[in-house]
Design an enzyme around this catalytic site. Sequence first.
Site, short mmCIF file in Angstrom:
data_model
loop_
_atom_site.label_atom_id
_atom_site.label_comp_id
_atom_site.label_asym_id
_atom_site.label_seq_id
_atom_site.Cartn_x
_atom_site.Cartn_y
_atom_site.Cartn_z
CB ALA A 1 0.97 10.34 -14.34
CG ASP A 2 3.67 8.11 -9.98
OD1 ASP A 2 3.09 9.07 -9.45
OD2 ASP A 2 3.42 6.93 -9.67
CG LEU A 3 8.38 7.43 -14.24
CD1 LEU A 3 8.56 6.48 -15.42
CD2 LEU A 3 9.54 7.29 -13.26
N GLY B 1 7.85 13.69 -11.34
CA GLY B 1 9.15 13.73 -10.70
C GLY B 1 10.14 14.60 -11.45
#
Length: 421
Positions: free
Chosen positions: A194-196, A199
């Site tokens: 989810a972070d990647l 980003g």
Amino acid sequence: MNDASLPSAPLAGVRVLDLSRVLAGPWCTQTLADLGADVVKIERPMRDGAGGDDTRGWGPPFLRDRHGHDTAESAYYLGANRNKRSVTVDIAQPAGQALIRRLVERSDVFVENFKVGDMARYGLDSASLLALNPRLVYCSITGFGQTGPYRDRAGYDYAVQGMGGLMSVTGPSRQEIADDAPGGGPQKVGVAVADLFTGMYATTAILAALRHRDATGLGQAIDMALLDTQVAMLANLGANYLATGVAPQRAGNAHQNIVPYQVFEVSDGHMILAVGNDGQFARFCEVAGRPELAGDPRFCRNADRVRNRAVLVPMLAEIMRRRRKSDWLESLEAAKVPCGPINDLAEVFADPQVQARGMTVSSPHPLADDLRLVASPMKFSKTPVQYRRPPPLLGEHTDEVLRELGLNAGEVAALRSSDVV
């Protein structure tokens, strides 16, 4: 890596002020930096043993120095912060806020991942900074976005994988293992996807906003949320639910819409069989010595195979267990049937294709002779990705950047003495 910026870099001349930390924001700004942008990473000054991006301390493992001792630079931090310059500024102080505003005046992009409302308390919200620099592209990254009932909540990848549905479709199927059995139940993905993904979506949004800015002269605010991204990246599974009203369940290593497309046990381990169409299935059946399966009305089309998964897969599992992995891989690859091994990371980086594609990059580091990092996957014919700088030490470029703002040595010393930088 070297400090010389190549003029052919796609984002040469673009200045990015990066107030993000941990992963989603730094992953975005590292991508921009790899493309040639000058990224200035703003970090908390070290006070009482604490400061900088939180991930600097997220180890072990840590970078080892020339004597084989652990440094304070974690591998996690190193993996998301190359090609940047680090400047320490205490934005809680008015003088620190003034420095940020001076940097904004000469920046094209501003990235932050503070909780909703924090930037406004410091006078560094999008409305304030766009009034100061109307050409600025201001990107906010939060767990839940700037609007909605959850806007004030802190958001973390793990929780968002759960809330956004990903964990409901990840892990062993209930037919394979009960929820209450060891290893059963929902599973998170092995990296912070989810972070990647957030980003990467943020990178795309910033590039689109820069193109709009270049056409109109006006910047804008971008509101990125981990939960929004997690919902979007469900892709075909989200579409499956919206088309039917039926929530997809965990399928283990199988595919929800394609059969056979999963892990199979072979005589000496496991491998992946990824049949994507009916022609590939027919060729697989030939290699497997069971050509009649491709003509069976229960299995001849993918839709039939999906409907009759419970009949077909056990038959294929029994066939696959008869031969060694190397035999299957060689035979299936020759027949152009998609398949592959399940490599650990040592095998990944030793793979000749990964090596041929240059997926590692080495550089000197202030604390080590050789720093190895995962390379960017972007390949350009005319404007290659640049590896100009190793991930910076905390505050390594503070004096350099402040001099570029026009501050003299006395002014910088005064800021240091008052703990602003």
